[in-house]
Write an enzyme that holds these catalytic residues in place. Sequence first.
Site, short mmCIF file in Angstrom:
data_model
loop_
_atom_site.label_atom_id
_atom_site.label_comp_id
_atom_site.label_asym_id
_atom_site.label_seq_id
_atom_site.Cartn_x
_atom_site.Cartn_y
_atom_site.Cartn_z
N ASP A 20 0.79 -1.09 0.06
CA ASP A 20 0.10 -0.22 -0.02
C ASP A 20 0.78 1.29 0.04
OD1 ASP A 20 1.02 -0.35 2.63
OD2 ASP A 20 -0.80 -0.38 3.66
N HIS A 21 2.16 1.34 0.57
CA HIS A 21 2.64 2.48 0.60
C HIS A 21 3.63 3.00 -0.73
CE1 HIS A 21 1.86 2.10 4.79
NE2 HIS A 21 2.47 2.97 5.21
N ASP B 224 3.85 -1.07 11.66
CA ASP B 224 3.24 0.41 11.12
C ASP B 224 2.52 0.98 12.43
OD1 ASP B 224 2.40 1.79 8.49
OD2 ASP B 224 1.20 2.42 10.13
N ARG C 233 -1.52 12.18 10.00
CA ARG C 233 -0.06 13.12 10.38
C ARG C 233 -0.15 14.32 9.42
NH1 ARG C 233 3.46 7.86 11.30
NH2 ARG C 233 2.35 7.74 13.20
N SER D 24 6.31 7.31 13.24
CA SER D 24 6.13 5.92 12.64
C SER D 24 6.90 4.88 13.23
CB SER D 24 6.63 6.06 11.35
OG SER D 24 7.48 5.21 10.78
N ARG E 133 8.93 2.84 11.51
CA ARG E 133 9.89 2.38 10.57
C ARG E 133 11.33 2.19 11.42
NH1 ARG E 133 9.30 8.40 7.75
NH2 ARG E 133 7.22 7.38 7.90
C1 MIC Z 1 3.23 6.32 8.41
O1 MIC Z 1 2.05 6.76 8.55
O2 MIC Z 1 4.28 7.31 8.65
C2 MIC Z 1 3.82 5.06 7.97
C3 MIC Z 1 4.37 5.32 6.67
O3 MIC Z 1 2.53 4.19 7.63
C4 MIC Z 1 4.81 4.49 8.92
C5 MIC Z 1 5.34 3.28 8.77
C6 MIC Z 1 6.72 3.48 7.98
O4 MIC Z 1 7.40 4.50 8.03
O5 MIC Z 1 6.69 2.86 6.79
C7 MIC Z 1 4.16 4.25 10.55
O6 MIC Z 1 3.15 5.03 10.88
O7 MIC Z 1 4.56 3.43 11.05
FE1 SF4 Z 2 -0.69 4.61 4.98
FE2 SF4 Z 2 0.35 5.27 7.41
FE3 SF4 Z 2 -0.93 7.10 5.97
FE4 SF4 Z 2 -2.09 4.99 7.10
S1 SF4 Z 2 -1.10 6.66 8.11
S2 SF4 Z 2 -2.42 5.49 4.80
S3 SF4 Z 2 -0.73 3.44 6.83
S4 SF4 Z 2 0.92 6.04 5.29
#
Ligand code: MIC
Ligand code: SF4
Length: 838
Positions: free
Chosen positions: A95-96, A160, A448, A643, A645
Site C-alpha cells: 500500500d505504501h 506500522d 499526520r 512512525s 519505521r
Molecule cells: C506512516 O504513517 O508514517 C507510515 C508510513 O505508515 C509509517 C510506517 C513507515 O514508516 O513505513 C508508520 O506509521 O509506522
Molecule cells: Fe498509509 Fe500510514 Fe497514511 Fe495510514 S497513516 S494511509 S498506513 S501512510
Amino acid sequence: MVFDLDMIKATYKAMPGRIAKARKVVGKPLTLAEKILYSHLHSEQKLENFGRGKSYVDFAPDRVAMQDATAQMALLQFMSAGKPKVAVPSTVHCDHLITAKVGAADDLSFANTESKEVFDFLSSVSTKYGLGFWKPGAGIIHQVVLENYAFPGGMMIGTDSHTVNAGGLGMVAIGVGGADAVDVMAGMAWELKFPKLIGIKLTGKLNGWTSAKDVILKVAGILTVKGGTGAIVEYFGEGATSMSCTGKGTICNMGAEIGATTSTFGYDESMSRYLVATGRAEVAKMADKIKKDLTGDPEVYANPEKYFDQVIEINLSELEPHLNGPFTPDLATPISKLKEEAAKNGWPTKVEVGLIGSCTNSSYEDIARAASLARQVSAKGLKTKALFTITPGSEQVRYTIERDGFIETFDKIGAKVFANACGPCIGMWARVGAERKEKNTIVHSFNRNFQSRNDGNPNTYAFVGSPELVTALAIAGDLNFNPLTDYLTNEQGEQVKLDPPTGDELPKKGFDVKDPGFIAPAKDGSKVSVKVSPDSDRLQLLEPFAPWEGTDLKALRLLIKAKGKCTTDHISMAGKWLKYRGHLDNISNNLLIGATNFFNEKINSVKNGLTGEHDEVPKVQRSYKAKGIGSIVVGDENYGEGSSREHAAMEPRFLGVRAILVKSFARIHETNLKKQGMLALTFANKDDYNKILEDDRIDINGLTTFSPDKPLTLTLNHMDGKKDIITVNHTYNASQIEWFKAGSALNKMGSAPAKKAAPAAKKPAPAKKAVAKKPAPAKKATTKKVVKKAAPKKVVKKAVKKALAKKVVKKSAPKKVVKKAAKPAKKSVKKVAKKKKK
Ligand code: MIC
Ligand code: SF4
C-alpha cells in the site's frame, strides 16, 4: 470467508479462564486492556500483578501484519532467522509504494512496474513462509485488517504505527518495528513494558457536523503528541457504544498521534454489526458468547478514577468539529476559533486541496457523509473551489462506494480518485507545483501533518479534519469557512448554507467486491526460492551488525544536535525515499536529512569534525564511518515520534552512530534502537542538553557494568580542554542489554534463543516441528569453527545464520544456559556451540 477461524476459536476458548485467573491475582476488577493483555501472556511468562509502566512482560500476540515499506526489512530479518514458516498468522499488504499522480488505474500500473522487484520479493517471501499477501491495489493495511482480521479481544502487532486502528474492533493492536515482528513470527515471545491505562469516558452522542474524528482531534489537543506514551487508552461510556465501529477505528488509529501504545473499545453492538457486514457473523456469534470478557468490568466503568491512571471525560453532544495543525497533529482548533487562529498565526487561508480517505478515514460511513456534502454542490448551485481527492482504504470499500453512486457524485465536483493506497498521506503524491515550495494550505482527513510529509514541500500548511469538514472546506476553498454558521455565495450570487452531513453507517445492500486482491501462501513453500540480486538498488540482504567491543566508548564525534521536533520523518524521510526501504545502504543516505542542526539552525547541514567544513548529515557520518570513528546523535523531546519505521534506527546503526541521547523518546523508536544494538539514552538532567557543544569528543562510561536501572555517565571533552561529566538514564532490562552486547536482538536470537523458543501453549507450532524434521539448509559449519573463529563479526554472523535452526529443536533449554550465554558476545557463542554438540 473468515480467516484463521481456528485461531480465533482457540483464543475465545481460553480467554474466560485466563481472565478469571488474572482477576484473582490482580485482586480487582479489570479494564478491557488488562483482560486482553493478561489473556495473551506468553506460555513461559509467570502470571503476576504487573507494575503498570514498570514490568517488562512477555506476550503471545495472535497475529502480525506488515505493510510493504516496513515488511521488506522485517522479512529480510525473518529470513536470517532461519525459520521455515511463520509461527502465527501473518500478512503483508502492498500500500505504501504507490504514487498518487494521475488516478487509480494508471498509478497502480506504474507502481506495478516501478516496484516490481519489491512486490515480487514480498510475494515470494510470503508464499514461501506462509504469509497472506495483499497485492498492490487491495487496500491500506489497517483498513484491510479491520475488514478481515481484527476481532474483539484479540492481540496483534504490526510493523506500522497505525496498527492501533484495529482497536476499533476491540483489539489490543500495537505498532512495532520489524525486529519485534520477527520475534513473533519466529514463535518467540514479544516483550512490552506493561502499559499504563488512560480511561476516556464518552458521554452524549455525536450529532450534526461532529464525527468520531473530532473525538481524537480533541483528545490530541488535551494529551499532546506525547501524552499517551507508554499507555493504553480505553474508551467507554454511552458515547462509545453509540458510535459506529469504523468511527471507533478512526479514534484508535489516531491514537498513534498522541504516542499511545494503543487504544481500544469494549465489544458492543456496533462491532457485531460490522463483523456481520464484513462476512464474519460467525466471529460475532462467538464474541457474543463471551461478551462480558470482551469489555471492561462494570465496576471499572462505574468508578474509572479507581482503576485508570488518568481519566478524561468528553461530552459528544457538545463536541465541536476540530481542525488540527499545521505541522503537528495535536494543535487542535475548534472550527469556531479557526478564523481567529489563522489570522493570529498567519496561516494561508486559501484552501488549495482537500484530500479524504486514508487508513484513518475511509469507511463507508465517512465516504457516505462526505458524498452527502458533495451532492449539495450542484443542488445548491455551488462550485468546488479547491481540488479534491479521495484515496479509498480498500478495494472492498471502493467497489461498494462505486456501486452506490458515491464515486459518481465526487466525479461531479471534479474529484480525483487515487488508488486504494497510502498515496498523499505518506508523501507518495506527485503534486503539481510542489517543487516551487510555495506557502500554501491543504486540508486532509489523514492522521499526520508533519512538515513536508504530504507533498515534500516544507511550506505546505497541512490541517487534519474529518472527511466531512475537509469536504466542506474544499467546497468553500477557504479555511475561514465555518459550515455550522457561515453561508457560501453560489454561482447565481445567492447565499446558501450547507446542510449537515448524513450517511449510512454500513451499506444497505451489503459490501461487495470482485477481486479483493488477496493471495494465499503456498501449502508447501519449501521449494519457493526468494531471489535478491546483488546488483539491486532496491533490495539488499542484511549483514549482522558487529557486537559490542567490550569496552567503554571513547572520543565519539557529535554528528548532530537536533533542535526541536525530530520525528521519524525527520530521521528517515518517506516520499521518494520509500523506494529504498529494502536496501539499508541506499536508504542510509537520508539519515537525519530533515532534522534541524541546533548550531546553525539549518536542515541537513552539520559540521564535519574531520575537515571543519559543513556538509550533509549522511555524508559527514559516512566520512566518520570510513575512518572507524563512532559518533553520537543528540535530540530533544519525544525523539522518534511518529512512525514504526525501524530504518530510523538501523540507518544510524549501519553508518556507525553508537548512541542516541535525547530528552525523551517515543516508545516504538526507543525499542527499535535497542533492538538494533544502539544505545538509547536520556539526559538525567534535561538542561545538560545545553552542555553539548559542536566540537565535543564524547566518552560513554559504565558500559562494562551496564545493568538495568543503573545510569551511565558521559564525559564531554570540550575543544577548550574543559570537561563536563553528565549522567544519562536508560530503560534497558537485562535481556535488552544482551541485544546491545550481541550487536542486535537478531544477533542475540542467533546466539541464544533458548528462553523463548517455545511459542504460546494455545498456538500450534508449525515452525518448531518443521525445523525439527527438516534442518535448515545453511547449517553446515561445524561447531568447532564457530568456537575457534574469534573475530566477533564473523562469529555472530555464523551464529545467526547457522546455529539457529538446530537450537530451536531443543524444546526448552533451561533458563540458566541463557543467563550464561548472555555474557559477552564471544562467550555466548561458545556456549551455543557447546550446546549444539550435545
Ligand atoms: C506512516 O504513517 O508514517 C507510515 C508510513 O505508515 C509509517 C510506517 C513507515 O514508516 O513505513 C508508520 O506509521 O509506522
Ligand atoms: Fe498509509 Fe500510514 Fe497514511 Fe495510514 S497513516 S494511509 S498506513 S501512510
